[in-house]
Design a protein around this motif. Structure first.
Motif, PDB file in Angstrom:
ATOM      1  N   ASN A 302       0.966  -1.168  -0.290  1.00 44.74           N
ATOM      2  CA  ASN A 302      -0.160   0.214  -0.240  1.00 44.74           C
ATOM      3  C   ASN A 302       1.114   1.633  -0.556  1.00 44.74           C
ATOM      4  O   ASN A 302       1.491   1.257   0.909  1.00 44.74           O
ATOM      5  CB  ASN A 302      -0.679  -0.514   0.789  1.00 44.74           C
ATOM      6  CG  ASN A 302      -1.997   0.687   1.024  1.00 44.74           C
ATOM      7  OD1 ASN A 302      -1.907   1.857   0.340  1.00 44.74           O
ATOM      8  ND2 ASN A 302      -2.727   1.370   2.039  1.00 44.74           N
ATOM      9  N   GLU A 306       0.423   5.187   6.643  1.00 47.90           N
ATOM     10  CA  GLU A 306      -0.501   4.811   7.447  1.00 47.90           C
ATOM     11  C   GLU A 306      -0.511   6.246   8.019  1.00 47.90           C
ATOM     12  O   GLU A 306      -1.602   6.465   8.472  1.00 47.90           O
ATOM     13  CB  GLU A 306      -0.163   3.922   8.573  1.00 47.90           C
ATOM     14  CG  GLU A 306      -0.332   2.537   8.103  1.00 47.90           C
ATOM     15  CD  GLU A 306       0.518   1.109   9.071  1.00 47.90           C
ATOM     16  OE1 GLU A 306       0.919   2.493   9.874  1.00 47.90           O
ATOM     17  OE2 GLU A 306       0.778   0.459   8.446  1.00 47.90           O
ATOM     18  N   ARG A 333      -2.657  13.113   3.142  1.00 47.89           N
ATOM     19  CA  ARG A 333      -1.260  11.867   3.366  1.00 47.89           C
ATOM     20  C   ARG A 333       0.127  12.617   2.934  1.00 47.89           C
ATOM     21  O   ARG A 333       1.370  12.466   3.874  1.00 47.89           O
ATOM     22  CB  ARG A 333      -1.430  10.724   3.141  1.00 47.89           C
ATOM     23  CG  ARG A 333      -2.476   9.846   4.124  1.00 47.89           C
ATOM     24  CD  ARG A 333      -2.159   9.290   5.279  1.00 47.89           C
ATOM     25  NE  ARG A 333      -2.260   9.000   6.112  1.00 47.89           N
ATOM     26  CZ  ARG A 333      -3.799   9.242   6.463  1.00 47.89           C
ATOM     27  NH1 ARG A 333      -4.150  10.039   6.978  1.00 47.89           N
ATOM     28  NH2 ARG A 333      -4.469   8.411   7.469  1.00 47.89           N
TER      29      ARG A 333
END
Length: 481
Positions: A302, A306, A333
């Motif tokens: 991914n 996070e 992000r």
């Protein structure tokens, strides 16, 4: 690219005239029986048509010169002096007698001031459109191509002339912006030397823009001449481009029968689109419900961090995304506050809440001799918008290749979520010598644009794509392999 011969156009125009006169007779008789219509009104109804509505999505209507309004539907006849109005959900395509195509987008008003076209003498054409408000896209036909000095698109504050062009204009009472997909436009503010009643491009305070620049022109009350600005993407389903390509393919495939088939092919393409949209509209719907908050699908890889990347770390890159306000809030992000991202950098491209900035160090051209370059995905953020809620997606992979010799690129981005399953964004396009790129092909409707660092070591782009239900959008950061 081969241009279709004018015979099919003339044939279509004759057909439209017959249809319009038939309708005119019927309307005149009905009106006379009901309210004693005048001869002048009957003569008004027999004005020769200049085009026909080929596609309608949502709500739109046509305002006629006598004040009447009629609902816009596929097949509606367009005559000079008609105004096309679109609602917030409205979108109209018009195909003119010279094969020009015009798209009128939501919340827009476009007046067909004049459309004089003779297929036997296209160089004597006179064409003038007036975008009173909103957004329109125009792909020039035989008239504008043959009589460039007699084509004009007016806006509330500026005049636009063309050089055989596909362009998009966004206008309001105090500002106008224009982008060019192909060809060239000339924009100039209205003045004593550039009046609204004239034809063709103006020369006073005029600025020229080409499609290869991948930039836009902007004019507002604070400047005396249009300014060249970084491009922003105008959303467009791409149906007009498909109609043009299909028509050209049909004419080339049937070169021995130029007078038949092309018009029918265009009708079939449009009819299929209309049927698809009608089926979607007619499909029973249930009241919208807010989707549950579902975490991104767990994947082996991914590329979405996070946690949000620290602003200090983002500032170390040559390319950085700036956001207005909180944008997606806790889902952000790889973006920094707009005020920080723009410090000492140049604005390259933008969409919605985001702007991409580059540290160009006073230069505006990519380094010479870069050749073919492959990039690997560094990080990304992607979202699925269902219309009732937004969730983050997992970005599982991607590839990005640029050939600086041919100025072409191709990219693929792989995403996944429980609500969407696997989604692949695949497209290709052109890159300019300034390092700005955008797509010209791909799934419909899909858009993307971005930029590379001038040394070819970094790349970044935003993307968006409509799905059968809802849509996806996001940002990417890439490093040279």
């Amino acid at each position: 690219m081969n241009i279709m011969t004018p015979q099919p156009v003339y044939r279509m125009m004759t057909s439209l005239i017959l249809r319009a006169r038939t309708v005119a007779v019927a309307v005149t008789m009905a009106t006379a029986l009901a309210a004693g219509s005048t001869l002048a009104h009957a003569q008004l109804e027999t004005v020769e048509p200049v085009g026909e509505v080929s596609l309608v999505l949502g709500n739109a209507y046509i305002e006629h010169t006598d004040g009447r309004r009629s609902v816009a539907v596929p097949g509606s006849i367009i005559v000079a002096s008609d105004r096309i109005h679109t609602a917030a959900n409205g979108h109209v395509h018009i195909r003119f007698v010279d094969q020009a195509l015009v798209s009128v987008r939501p919340d827009s008003r476009l007046e067909i001031v004049r459309y004089d076209y003779n297929p036997d003498q296209p160089a004597s054409s006179s064409i003038k459109l007036n975008l009173e408000e909103g957004v329109t896209r125009s792909i020039s036909g035989h008239g504008a191509t043959a009589a460039r000095e007699r084509f004009r698109l007016n806006t509330p504050i500026a005049a636009i002339g063309v050089r055989g062009t596909d362009f998009v204009v966004n206008a309001s009472s105090g500002a106008v912006r224009a982008q060019v997909n192909e060809g060239t436009i000339v924009m100039a503010p209205f003045s004593a030397d550039c009046t609204a009643d004239a034809f063709g491009p103006c020369l006073a305070n005029a600025v020229e823009l080409t499609g290869t620049s991948m930039q836009m022109l902007e004019l507002d009350g604070s400047t005396t001449a249009p300014q060249i600005m970084p491009a922003t993407v105008e959303r467009e389903p791409g149906m007009m481009r498909e109609e043009v390509n299909q028509a050209i393919a049909a004419s080339e495939a049937r070169a021995d029968d130029k007078t038949a088939g092309t018009e029918e092919y265009l009708e079939n393409v449009t009819a299929q689109r209309v049927k698809q949209e009608a089926a979607n509209v007619a499909r029973p719907t249930t009241p919208p419900t807010t989707p549950p908050v579902v975490p991104p699908t767990v994947a082996e890889t991914n590329f979405t961090p996070e946690l949000a990347i620290a602003t200090e770390q983002l500032q170390q890159n040559n390319l950085i995304w700036g956001r207005f306000g909180s944008a997606k809030g806790d889902l952000e992000r790889i973006t920094a506050p707009f005020e920080i991202a723009q410090e000492g950098r140049d604005w390259m491209v933008g969409l919605g809440d985001y702007r991409l900035f580059r540290d160009s160090n006073g230069r505006d051209r990519v380094d010479a001799g870069l050749g073919p370059v492959s990039f690997e995905l560094s990080s990304a953020q992607a979202f699925y918008d269902s219309g009732t809620g937004i969730v983050a997606m997992a970005v599982t992979g991607g590839k990005f290749d640029i050939n600086f010799n041919t100025r072409q690129f191709s990219t693929e981005l792989n995403m996944k979520h429980n609500l969407t399953g696997n989604v692949d964004f695949i497209t290709s396009g052109l890159i300019s010598e300034t390092g700005i790129f955008h797509n010209r092909t791909g799934p419909e409707p899909a858009t993307m644009a971005g930029a590379v660092s001038l040394d070819g070591k970094e790349a970044s782009y935003f993307f968006e794509q409509q799905l059968q239900t809802g849509g996806i959008h996001g940002l990417t950061l890439w490093n040279k392999r």
